[in-house]
Design an enzyme around this catalytic site. Structure first.
Site, PDB file in Angstrom:
ATOM      1  CB  CYS A 121       1.630 -32.527  -1.830  1.00 57.44           C
ATOM      2  SG  CYS A 121       2.669 -33.727  -0.017  1.00 57.44           S
ATOM      3  CB  CYS A 155      -7.175 -32.047  -2.228  1.00 56.31           C
ATOM      4  SG  CYS A 155      -6.166 -31.570  -0.464  1.00 56.31           S
ATOM      5  CB  CYS A 178      -5.284 -32.024  -6.690  1.00 56.01           C
ATOM      6  SG  CYS A 178      -5.392 -30.220  -7.191  1.00 56.01           S
ATOM      7  CB  CYS A 191      -2.457 -25.051  -3.883  1.00 53.51           C
ATOM      8  SG  CYS A 191      -4.277 -25.656  -3.050  1.00 53.51           S
ATOM      9  CB  CYS A 192       1.026 -28.869  -2.088  1.00 58.56           C
ATOM     10  SG  CYS A 192       0.217 -29.440  -3.484  1.00 58.56           S
TER      11      CYS A 192
END
Length: 226
Positions: A219, A194, A197, A108-109
């Site tokens: 990240c 985010c 997270c 995702c990062c």
């Protein structure tokens, strides 16, 4: 005339370093998550180069408070704000891959932060950050000036004028220069990314312990410095 407090030798040294480094930089930018240290560096940089691009990673997962604060500071300081976005929307990503921030946070990062930023950085030769050694063990050897190699092979000068600063130094600078900070700090957050997270820190000695539920501390962006 700079508004950096001349009575603070640490702040003056950081400002002078940044001023010297940016003097001959052809294509410079600064990245900002609009956390306290990033805002402090933006405050310095805009006095040296008022039009310097301020790159913000618009992941689509930020706290509403972060976006409101970003827009407020950008307007009040007349920033040259550049919202760097991923190639696919949150809805497209979740439809195709599911909720990656729960199942595969590294991926995702990568999709929403690392890859978009690296594409954006390709147009610059100097990159200013608000990184500090105190933030995590992975940043303990951070130098004020380093070289960073993108996956394309493009090399930038990476500047971290606050490398030696403590959290107390950052907050002192903000107070001395009347800089309002992200309201989420008042709720107990110490490191803010985010929303899915980011949680309140579970280790009072580790400001980043609330990131990614403790599964990781980076990240992926700053682990690739050369």
């Amino acid at each position: 005339m700079t508004t950096v407090s001349a009575s603070d030798e640490l702040a003056q040294a950081a400002f002078t370093f940044l001023q010297e480094q940016l003097e001959d930089a052809q294509r410079a930018c600064i990245t900002s998550s609009f956390q306290a240290e990033d805002v402090a560096v933006v405050h310095m940089a805009r006095q040296i180069r008022p039009e310097i691009p301020v790159l913000f990673l618009e992941t689509g997962y930020h706290f509403p408070e972060t976006l409101t604060y970003r827009d407020r500071i950008a307007a009040e300081w007349n920033l040259n704000l550049v919202n760097v976005e991923p190639e696919i929307t949150v809805a497209e990503q979740e439809s195709k891959f599911g909720i990656l921030n729960q199942t595969a946070p590294d991926r995702c990062c990568g999709l929403r932060k690392v890859e978009p930023l690296f594409r954006a950085l390709g147009g610059y030769t100097t990159w200013v950050t608000g990184l500090r050694r105190e933030q995590s063990k992975t940043r303990a050897n951070l130098q004020p000036r380093e070289f960073f190699t993108l996956p394309t092979g493009h090399i930038l000068a990476k500047l971290s004028p606050l490398a030696e600063w403590t959290t107390r130094d950052v907050w002192r600078y903000a107070e001395q220069n009347n800089i309002p900070l992200l309201p989420l700090y008042d709720k107990g957050y110490t490191s803010i990314g985010c929303a899915p997270c980011t949680s309140l820190p579970f280790d009072p000695e580790d400001a980043r312990s609330g990131r990614w539920s403790g599964r990781k501390v980076e990240c992926g962006i700053h682990l690739q410095a050369k």
